[in-house]
Enzyme design. Sequence first.
Site, PDB file in Angstrom:
ATOM      1  N   THR A 186       0.809  -1.224   0.000  1.00  0.00           N
ATOM      2  CA  THR A 186       0.000   0.000   0.000  1.00  0.00           C
ATOM      3  C   THR A 186       0.843   1.275   0.000  1.00  0.00           C
ATOM      4  OG1 THR A 186      -0.096  -0.300   2.388  1.00  0.00           O
ATOM      5  CG2 THR A 186      -2.039  -0.995   1.123  1.00  0.00           C
ATOM      6  N   VAL A 245       6.525   2.879  -2.398  1.00  0.00           N
ATOM      7  CA  VAL A 245       7.336   1.928  -3.166  1.00  0.00           C
ATOM      8  C   VAL A 245       6.487   0.717  -3.553  1.00  0.00           C
ATOM      9  CG1 VAL A 245       9.347   0.393  -3.047  1.00  0.00           C
ATOM     10  CG2 VAL A 245       9.507   2.721  -2.145  1.00  0.00           C
ATOM     11  N   ARG A 301      20.895  -4.213   4.175  1.00  0.00           N
ATOM     12  CA  ARG A 301      21.837  -3.931   3.082  1.00  0.00           C
ATOM     13  C   ARG A 301      23.299  -4.158   3.467  1.00  0.00           C
ATOM     14  NH1 ARG A 301      19.237   1.758   1.718  1.00  0.00           N
ATOM     15  NH2 ARG A 301      17.395   1.074   0.554  1.00  0.00           N
ATOM     16  N   CYS A 342      18.242   5.043  -2.977  1.00  0.00           N
ATOM     17  CA  CYS A 342      18.007   5.639  -4.301  1.00  0.00           C
ATOM     18  C   CYS A 342      19.150   6.558  -4.762  1.00  0.00           C
ATOM     19  CB  CYS A 342      16.682   6.397  -4.310  1.00  0.00           C
ATOM     20  SG  CYS A 342      16.413   7.408  -2.858  1.00  0.00           S
ATOM     21  N   GLN A 371      17.756  16.067  -4.232  1.00  0.00           N
ATOM     22  CA  GLN A 371      16.860  14.914  -4.257  1.00  0.00           C
ATOM     23  C   GLN A 371      15.382  15.305  -4.287  1.00  0.00           C
ATOM     24  OE1 GLN A 371      20.007  12.631  -1.381  1.00  0.00           O
ATOM     25  NE2 GLN A 371      17.971  11.758  -1.462  1.00  0.00           N
ATOM     26  N   LYS A 424      24.384   6.479   4.329  1.00  0.00           N
ATOM     27  CA  LYS A 424      24.035   5.356   3.450  1.00  0.00           C
ATOM     28  C   LYS A 424      24.842   5.427   2.158  1.00  0.00           C
ATOM     29  CE  LYS A 424      19.230   5.219   4.839  1.00  0.00           C
ATOM     30  NZ  LYS A 424      17.914   5.670   4.415  1.00  0.00           N
ATOM     31  N   ARG A 457      17.358  18.103  -0.100  1.00  0.00           N
ATOM     32  CA  ARG A 457      16.014  17.881  -0.655  1.00  0.00           C
ATOM     33  C   ARG A 457      15.604  19.145  -1.399  1.00  0.00           C
ATOM     34  NH1 ARG A 457      14.072  13.066  -0.918  1.00  0.00           N
ATOM     35  NH2 ARG A 457      14.017  12.645   1.319  1.00  0.00           N
ATOM     36  N   HIS A 506      16.458  12.269  -8.915  1.00  0.00           N
ATOM     37  CA  HIS A 506      17.555  12.763  -8.088  1.00  0.00           C
ATOM     38  C   HIS A 506      18.701  13.198  -9.010  1.00  0.00           C
ATOM     39  CE1 HIS A 506      15.410  11.423  -4.698  1.00  0.00           C
ATOM     40  NE2 HIS A 506      16.184  10.453  -4.248  1.00  0.00           N
ATOM     41  N   ASN A 560      14.225   8.222  -9.068  1.00  0.00           N
ATOM     42  CA  ASN A 560      14.463   7.680  -7.722  1.00  0.00           C
ATOM     43  C   ASN A 560      13.494   6.597  -7.299  1.00  0.00           C
ATOM     44  OD1 ASN A 560      13.015  10.330  -7.788  1.00  0.00           O
ATOM     45  ND2 ASN A 560      12.461   9.717  -5.715  1.00  0.00           N
ATOM     46  N   THR A 561      12.234   6.623  -7.765  1.00  0.00           N
ATOM     47  CA  THR A 561      11.331   5.562  -7.308  1.00  0.00           C
ATOM     48  C   THR A 561      11.257   4.398  -8.305  1.00  0.00           C
ATOM     49  OG1 THR A 561       9.331   6.554  -8.253  1.00  0.00           O
ATOM     50  CG2 THR A 561       9.884   7.168  -5.986  1.00  0.00           C
TER      51      THR A 561
HETATM   52  N1  LIG Z   1      10.094   6.363  -1.376  1.00  0.00           N
HETATM   53  C1  LIG Z   1      11.224   6.072  -2.030  1.00  0.00           C
HETATM   54  O1  LIG Z   1      11.539   6.643  -3.074  1.00  0.00           O
HETATM   55  C2  LIG Z   1      12.163   5.017  -1.509  1.00  0.00           C
HETATM   56  C3  LIG Z   1      13.302   4.746  -2.260  1.00  0.00           C
HETATM   57  C4  LIG Z   1      14.153   3.723  -1.844  1.00  0.00           C
HETATM   58  C5  LIG Z   1      13.870   3.016  -0.718  1.00  0.00           C
HETATM   59  N2  LIG Z   1      12.776   3.306   0.028  1.00  0.00           N
HETATM   60  C6  LIG Z   1      12.520   2.472   1.210  1.00  0.00           C
HETATM   61  O2  LIG Z   1      11.396   1.626   0.935  1.00  0.00           O
HETATM   62  C7  LIG Z   1      10.632   1.419   2.121  1.00  0.00           C
HETATM   63  C8  LIG Z   1       9.209   1.887   1.912  1.00  0.00           C
HETATM   64  O3  LIG Z   1       9.179   3.292   1.673  1.00  0.00           O
HETATM   65  P1  LIG Z   1       7.834   4.060   1.271  1.00  0.00           P
HETATM   66  O4  LIG Z   1       8.230   5.430   0.930  1.00  0.00           O
HETATM   67  O5  LIG Z   1       7.073   3.233   0.287  1.00  0.00           O
HETATM   68  O6  LIG Z   1       7.022   4.016   2.697  1.00  0.00           O
HETATM   69  P2  LIG Z   1       5.466   4.162   2.946  1.00  0.00           P
HETATM   70  O7  LIG Z   1       4.775   4.857   1.824  1.00  0.00           O
HETATM   71  O8  LIG Z   1       5.335   4.732   4.319  1.00  0.00           O
HETATM   72  O9  LIG Z   1       4.927   2.639   2.975  1.00  0.00           O
HETATM   73  C9  LIG Z   1       5.229   1.737   4.017  1.00  0.00           C
HETATM   74  C10 LIG Z   1       4.532   0.396   3.822  1.00  0.00           C
HETATM   75  O10 LIG Z   1       4.864  -0.424   4.956  1.00  0.00           O
HETATM   76  C11 LIG Z   1       3.638  -0.942   5.511  1.00  0.00           C
HETATM   77  N3  LIG Z   1       3.782  -1.110   6.967  1.00  0.00           N
HETATM   78  C12 LIG Z   1       3.968  -0.148   7.908  1.00  0.00           C
HETATM   79  N4  LIG Z   1       4.005  -0.703   9.146  1.00  0.00           N
HETATM   80  C13 LIG Z   1       3.809  -2.041   8.983  1.00  0.00           C
HETATM   81  C14 LIG Z   1       3.717  -3.152   9.869  1.00  0.00           C
HETATM   82  N5  LIG Z   1       3.837  -2.996  11.199  1.00  0.00           N
HETATM   83  N6  LIG Z   1       3.536  -4.379   9.351  1.00  0.00           N
HETATM   84  C15 LIG Z   1       3.409  -4.565   8.018  1.00  0.00           C
HETATM   85  N7  LIG Z   1       3.462  -3.526   7.104  1.00  0.00           N
HETATM   86  C16 LIG Z   1       3.675  -2.297   7.597  1.00  0.00           C
HETATM   87  C17 LIG Z   1       2.577   0.092   5.188  1.00  0.00           C
HETATM   88  O11 LIG Z   1       1.302  -0.531   5.256  1.00  0.00           O
HETATM   89  P3  LIG Z   1      -0.053   0.240   5.701  1.00  0.00           P
HETATM   90  O12 LIG Z   1      -0.537   1.019   4.504  1.00  0.00           O
HETATM   91  O13 LIG Z   1      -0.959  -0.876   6.070  1.00  0.00           O
HETATM   92  O14 LIG Z   1       0.291   1.128   6.856  1.00  0.00           O
HETATM   93  C18 LIG Z   1       2.985   0.484   3.770  1.00  0.00           C
HETATM   94  O15 LIG Z   1       2.513  -0.469   2.868  1.00  0.00           O
HETATM   95  C19 LIG Z   1      11.349   2.176   3.227  1.00  0.00           C
HETATM   96  O16 LIG Z   1      12.185   1.275   3.910  1.00  0.00           O
HETATM   97  C20 LIG Z   1      12.142   3.234   2.475  1.00  0.00           C
HETATM   98  O17 LIG Z   1      13.276   3.660   3.177  1.00  0.00           O
HETATM   99  C21 LIG Z   1      11.898   4.286  -0.356  1.00  0.00           C
END
Ligand SMILES: NC(=O)c1ccc[n+]([C@@H]2O[C@H](COP(=O)([O-])OP(=O)(O)OC[C@H]3O[C@@H](n4cnc5c(N)ncnc54)[C@H](OP(=O)(O)O)[C@@H]3O)[C@@H](O)[C@H]2O)c1
Length: 350
Positions: free
Chosen positions: A13, A16, A110, A149, A176, A205, A235, A242, A327-328
């Site tokens: 949801t 990512v 990682r 990213c 970024q 990182k 940012r 990025h 980045n995504t």
């Molecule tokens: N955004 C980027 O561009 C990017 C790039 C590289 C890496 N990342 C990494 O990818 C990861 C996700 O980032 P994001 O930006 O997509 O975050 P996000 O939008 O906050 O999404 C987090 C996801 O984790 C789920 N979640 C949260 N708590 C949970 C729990 N206790 N048990 C099971 N699922 C849980 C959420 O589900 P619910 O909807 O049910 O709360 C949601 O599906 C992070 O580790 C981030 O550092 C992000």
Amino acid sequence: MSTKIPVGVLGATGAVGQKFIKLLEDHPWFEVTEVAASERTSGRLYGEAVSWKQVTPIPQPVRSLEVRPCTPDLKCRVVFSGLDAGVAGPIEEDFARAGYFVLSNSKNHRLDEDVPLVIPEVNPDHLELIPIQRRNRNSAGCIVTNSNCTTMFLAMALGPIHKVFGLEKVFMVSMQAVSGAGYPGVPSLDILGNVIPFISGEEEKVEIETRKILGTFNGQRIDLADFPVSAQCNRVAVEDGHTESVSVKLARKTTAAEIAELLRGYSGVPQQLGLPSAPEQPFVVTDAPDRPQPRFDVNRCKGMATFVGRIRPCPIFDFKFTLMGHNTVRGAAGASILNAELLKARGYLG
Ligand SMILES: NC(=O)c1ccc[n+]([C@@H]2O[C@H](COP(=O)([O-])OP(=O)(O)OC[C@H]3O[C@@H](n4cnc5c(N)ncnc54)[C@H](OP(=O)(O)O)[C@@H]3O)[C@@H](O)[C@H]2O)c1
């Protein structure tokens, strides 16, 4: 009946997670059959539980999947993880122990000694950590990670340069995009008309992940590449893409034209294997004095290439240049999918 490999998305949801669902629509090898997230959303239909922020509609077959809890009883052997870093660590370990291939975007594993941190164009041989990881952890599955990213575009471009000319020092300043902070991310009143010169944990990182990716597999673990990386991360009010200003000091003498030629002609394992998500060329090198720019370049090559420009001599180091990438896509979900394609091509997925 579909002959595709069934896959699950953990954190389906989130920002990512949604990108995984979008990029896996019509994938020739993989089909999303399971979506999982937190207890806040599990039990509901994906189409109702998700706050969908992609520009294309939710793929029809995924819309009606029930969101499952992140427990290792999903009907698939491969899971892509876009889990919040606060919970990803133990959940990914549980899945790997239960025999799943976990392709993770999160930072948690990682830097584990027995976990590959892979960019298929740069260090595909680091997958050789998989049998070591399985032995160490008495695990039937495994965790394979992709980089942060910002690290992605830097390490991708430095890979061939290090191999041919030897890196001695790297200095990088990033600009970024806001989408890197997920949704809703940075408040609009903080970022509009502004630059925020701090992204928590980002510089650390970039500095260490780059050295692991460019490091050498010694038969047991990765010896980190032996050069310092200094990163300053900012940012900026850009939606996607990025941008990175990089300076490098090299062991061997060369010219800007030779570096451009090296990157232009570079072809990695994904290109040679024709992996479905691989960009035709890993690098798009431009001679235009004012490119790459996120507005014009970020969606070219389906967001999977690294754009390189302004390669020129540097009066302090040897050369400086500009990098830019999505980045995504290449910096997150697309990178995990390319890693999974490499696993399949190398016979790991059966
Ligand atoms: N955004 C980027 O561009 C990017 C790039 C590289 C890496 N990342 C990494 O990818 C990861 C996700 O980032 P994001 O930006 O997509 O975050 P996000 O939008 O906050 O999404 C987090 C996801 O984790 C789920 N979640 C949260 N708590 C949970 C729990 N206790 N048990 C099971 N699922 C849980 C959420 O589900 P619910 O909807 O049910 O709360 C949601 O599906 C992070 O580790 C981030 O550092 C992000």
